[in-house]
Design an enzyme around this catalytic site. Sequence first.
Site, PDB file in Angstrom:
ATOM      1  N   LYS A  22      64.199  36.567  -0.680  1.00 14.22           N
ATOM      2  CA  LYS A  22      64.605  37.829  -0.226  1.00 14.22           C
ATOM      3  C   LYS A  22      65.684  37.930   0.441  1.00 14.22           C
ATOM      4  O   LYS A  22      66.552  38.791   0.547  1.00 14.22           O
ATOM      5  CB  LYS A  22      63.047  38.359   0.612  1.00 14.22           C
ATOM      6  CG  LYS A  22      63.529  39.545   1.550  1.00 14.22           C
ATOM      7  CD  LYS A  22      62.366  40.008   2.306  1.00 14.22           C
ATOM      8  CE  LYS A  22      62.402  39.691   3.807  1.00 14.22           C
ATOM      9  NZ  LYS A  22      63.486  40.048   4.537  1.00 14.22           N
ATOM     10  N   ASN A  23      65.945  37.106   1.489  1.00 17.21           N
ATOM     11  CA  ASN A  23      67.071  36.757   2.445  1.00 17.21           C
ATOM     12  C   ASN A  23      68.241  36.521   1.699  1.00 17.21           C
ATOM     13  O   ASN A  23      69.212  36.700   2.474  1.00 17.21           O
ATOM     14  CB  ASN A  23      66.736  36.070   3.592  1.00 17.21           C
ATOM     15  CG  ASN A  23      65.510  36.630   4.535  1.00 17.21           C
ATOM     16  OD1 ASN A  23      65.270  37.938   4.317  1.00 17.21           O
ATOM     17  ND2 ASN A  23      65.238  36.019   5.594  1.00 17.21           N
ATOM     18  N   CYS A 116      62.018  47.353  15.361  1.00 15.69           N
ATOM     19  CA  CYS A 116      60.890  47.046  14.575  1.00 15.69           C
ATOM     20  C   CYS A 116      60.064  46.492  14.900  1.00 15.69           C
ATOM     21  O   CYS A 116      59.900  46.095  16.202  1.00 15.69           O
ATOM     22  CB  CYS A 116      61.486  46.369  13.362  1.00 15.69           C
ATOM     23  SG  CYS A 116      62.132  44.758  13.502  1.00 15.69           S
ATOM     24  N   ARG A 121      65.548  44.286  18.321  1.00  9.07           N
ATOM     25  CA  ARG A 121      66.652  43.976  17.021  1.00  9.07           C
ATOM     26  C   ARG A 121      68.097  44.827  17.398  1.00  9.07           C
ATOM     27  O   ARG A 121      68.299  45.626  16.483  1.00  9.07           O
ATOM     28  CB  ARG A 121      66.069  44.294  15.705  1.00  9.07           C
ATOM     29  CG  ARG A 121      64.832  43.317  15.458  1.00  9.07           C
ATOM     30  CD  ARG A 121      64.375  43.190  14.362  1.00  9.07           C
ATOM     31  NE  ARG A 121      64.985  42.105  13.479  1.00  9.07           N
ATOM     32  CZ  ARG A 121      64.679  41.906  12.121  1.00  9.07           C
ATOM     33  NH1 ARG A 121      63.659  42.380  11.737  1.00  9.07           N
ATOM     34  NH2 ARG A 121      65.595  41.087  11.282  1.00  9.07           N
ATOM     35  N   ASP A 305      60.698  32.790  10.221  1.00 12.58           N
ATOM     36  CA  ASP A 305      59.816  33.364   9.406  1.00 12.58           C
ATOM     37  C   ASP A 305      58.617  32.701   8.852  1.00 12.58           C
ATOM     38  O   ASP A 305      57.936  33.217   8.152  1.00 12.58           O
ATOM     39  CB  ASP A 305      60.904  33.710   8.321  1.00 12.58           C
ATOM     40  CG  ASP A 305      61.922  34.939   8.442  1.00 12.58           C
ATOM     41  OD1 ASP A 305      61.665  35.690   9.464  1.00 12.58           O
ATOM     42  OD2 ASP A 305      62.535  35.086   7.754  1.00 12.58           O
ATOM     43  N   ARG A 397      56.751  43.799   1.163  1.00 10.00           N
ATOM     44  CA  ARG A 397      58.133  43.745   1.212  1.00 10.00           C
ATOM     45  C   ARG A 397      58.862  42.685   0.873  1.00 10.00           C
ATOM     46  O   ARG A 397      60.204  42.541   0.553  1.00 10.00           O
ATOM     47  CB  ARG A 397      58.302  43.831   3.066  1.00 10.00           C
ATOM     48  CG  ARG A 397      58.368  45.419   3.168  1.00 10.00           C
ATOM     49  CD  ARG A 397      58.915  45.507   4.915  1.00 10.00           C
ATOM     50  NE  ARG A 397      60.004  44.855   5.149  1.00 10.00           N
ATOM     51  CZ  ARG A 397      60.235  43.994   6.191  1.00 10.00           C
ATOM     52  NH1 ARG A 397      59.488  44.047   7.261  1.00 10.00           N
ATOM     53  NH2 ARG A 397      61.513  43.191   6.034  1.00 10.00           N
TER      54      ARG A 397
HETATM   55  C1  UD1 Z   1      67.755  37.493   9.246  1.00 11.57           C
HETATM   56  C2  UD1 Z   1      66.576  37.619   8.429  1.00 11.57           C
HETATM   57  C3  UD1 Z   1      65.020  37.393   9.044  1.00 11.57           C
HETATM   58  C4  UD1 Z   1      65.020  36.167  10.001  1.00 11.57           C
HETATM   59  C5  UD1 Z   1      66.259  36.153  10.992  1.00 11.57           C
HETATM   60  C6  UD1 Z   1      66.412  34.965  11.760  1.00 11.57           C
HETATM   61  C7  UD1 Z   1      67.236  38.627   6.276  1.00 11.57           C
HETATM   62  C8  UD1 Z   1      67.408  40.026   5.497  1.00 11.57           C
HETATM   63  N1  UD1 Z   1      66.636  38.601   7.556  1.00 11.57           N
HETATM   64  O1  UD1 Z   1      67.382  38.691   9.928  1.00 11.57           O
HETATM   65  O2  UD1 Z   1      64.173  37.539   8.054  1.00 11.57           O
HETATM   66  O3  UD1 Z   1      63.829  36.413  10.648  1.00 11.57           O
HETATM   67  O4  UD1 Z   1      67.409  36.356  10.215  1.00 11.57           O
HETATM   68  O5  UD1 Z   1      66.388  33.997  11.054  1.00 11.57           O
HETATM   69  O6  UD1 Z   1      68.110  37.804   6.202  1.00 11.57           O
HETATM   70  N2  UD1 Z   1      70.518  39.706  17.556  1.00 11.57           N
HETATM   71  C9  UD1 Z   1      71.139  40.450  18.790  1.00 11.57           C
HETATM   72  N3  UD1 Z   1      72.374  41.112  18.251  1.00 11.57           N
HETATM   73  C10 UD1 Z   1      72.667  41.502  16.979  1.00 11.57           C
HETATM   74  C11 UD1 Z   1      72.180  40.777  16.119  1.00 11.57           C
HETATM   75  C12 UD1 Z   1      70.885  39.961  16.228  1.00 11.57           C
HETATM   76  O7  UD1 Z   1      70.725  40.338  19.965  1.00 11.57           O
HETATM   77  O8  UD1 Z   1      73.640  42.116  16.947  1.00 11.57           O
HETATM   78  C13 UD1 Z   1      69.244  39.089  17.975  1.00 11.57           C
HETATM   79  C14 UD1 Z   1      68.040  39.528  17.048  1.00 11.57           C
HETATM   80  O9  UD1 Z   1      67.359  40.312  17.892  1.00 11.57           O
HETATM   81  C15 UD1 Z   1      67.388  38.337  17.154  1.00 11.57           C
HETATM   82  C16 UD1 Z   1      68.065  37.061  16.845  1.00 11.57           C
HETATM   83  O10 UD1 Z   1      69.402  37.652  17.189  1.00 11.57           O
HETATM   84  O11 UD1 Z   1      66.405  38.078  18.456  1.00 11.57           O
HETATM   85  C17 UD1 Z   1      68.309  36.851  15.385  1.00 11.57           C
HETATM   86  O12 UD1 Z   1      68.712  37.586  14.649  1.00 11.57           O
HETATM   87  P1  UD1 Z   1      69.513  37.465  13.204  1.00 11.57           P
HETATM   88  O13 UD1 Z   1      69.958  36.423  12.958  1.00 11.57           O
HETATM   89  O14 UD1 Z   1      70.625  38.759  13.466  1.00 11.57           O
HETATM   90  O15 UD1 Z   1      68.270  38.233  12.255  1.00 11.57           O
HETATM   91  P2  UD1 Z   1      68.725  39.165  11.000  1.00 11.57           P
HETATM   92  O16 UD1 Z   1      69.951  38.851  10.308  1.00 11.57           O
HETATM   93  O17 UD1 Z   1      68.363  40.433  11.454  1.00 11.57           O
END
Ligand code: UD1
Length: 420
Positions: A22-23, A116, A121, A305, A397
């Site tokens: 998925k990711n 979410c 997030r 995850d 999902r």
């Molecule tokens: C991706 C994965 C998700 C996984 C996560 C962490 C996909 C589609 N989803 O989510 O399944 O759980 O990586 O491995 O690939 N953060 C901020 N500011 C930002 C962006 C992120 O503070 O602008 C924080 C988030 O709230 C979270 C952490 O950083 O606490 C990790 O987030 P991130 O690595 O960005 O996860 P996703 O890309 O959303």
Amino acid sequence: MSAYIIRGGNYLNGEIRIGGAKNSVLPIMAASILNLSTTVLLDCPCISDVDISVEILRRLGCKVWRDGCRAEIDSSMINNFEIPLELMNKMRSSFIFLGAMLAVGGKAVCGYPGGCELGARPIDLHMKAFRKLGVHIKEHGGYISCDSSNFKACKVALDFPSVGATENIMLLACKQKGTTTIVNAAREPEINDLQDFLNLMGAKVSGAGSSKITIEGVASLSPAEKRIMPDRIVASTIMFAASTTGGNITLQNVNCSHLDSVILLLRDCGADIYTHSDSLDIICPRRLKSTDVLQTMPYPGFPTDAQSQAVAAFATMKGTSIVKETIFENRFNHASELKKMGANITIGDRLAVVRGVPRLTGAHVYSPDLRGGAALVIAALGAEGTSVVDNIHYVDRGYDKLENMFSELGGDIKREDLYE
Ligand code: UD1
């Protein structure tokens, strides 16, 4: 609304092939608009997050055909660079379309992805990096409007190795003039898969898998065909299920190095795991012993995850485990549901103390989120009696018919529409 009816207690035995991740597929589907041409994806999982990505691609003017695990995308007619709020709200990772839309259209508008079930997030890291690269951003009424006509390639450093921010920058920069470098980039294997896809189309991206990624802009990209990497979280889910029920399972189509942290943990707990070039065998007695402390970390650390599934498995292992969640602030919602099944779990600040009990008992429980739902399925497969795992639209999902996978392995699980 559907639910799983699960009669616990069966050992899980047999062989199963793991499908595409998925990711990995979600950012690659966003990237498919960059070639203004055709993309063929193999091992594209039938999950609802992919359905939403298809909906977004069609909204942008692309044509999409699906046949089982094959998807074909034609982005030559793309004519819209705006994603409305209702689509953004359906799937948080729709935000990765922003970088791709800017790379193609120069201007893009999308709804602000709200919080979410895992917490707030925020998107500040994406926005900070985009601004550094010269993107003009205006926020208005829940929408974000971006203009990348003054894009300036440079070095951007992420304050945290965010997976989504790393991908968004890669998509934004790969068709712009100059060399963009991401420092403190995420190192998740799905970033390598995205780099592979971009390079298959003719992009010049290097360094994925390390914390420094270099993107040399190219003028145009070409058609490509890509097989999506195997889903390491689906593989981990089946491994935690085996560790809960006991059994002997062979997983085909896995990259064992992506599973290192899960393999090491489960070996510590007493599972026998044998790795081969693209498969692994896991053999578990009925009851394993728990580990001391487990902490989620960015890759190559233990994946957030797979944390919920690990907690479900620890619930019936011998001994006490302490699980620390360092990535998301609100990722223990499965614990209260597991407690309804007799688990002994105490939740603190980003911390769970799991005291193993010999057996859980069947109950009616509600999936709190995607991986939390998978954790409840694991617990129910090992429990005494019958469980109803509700709210499985969350599970859909990210799992391509989880019930079929577990049935094939001997689990007693079926999907039912409870509320028609
Ligand atoms: C991706 C994965 C998700 C996984 C996560 C962490 C996909 C589609 N989803 O989510 O399944 O759980 O990586 O491995 O690939 N953060 C901020 N500011 C930002 C962006 C992120 O503070 O602008 C924080 C988030 O709230 C979270 C952490 O950083 O606490 C990790 O987030 P991130 O690595 O960005 O996860 P996703 O890309 O959303």
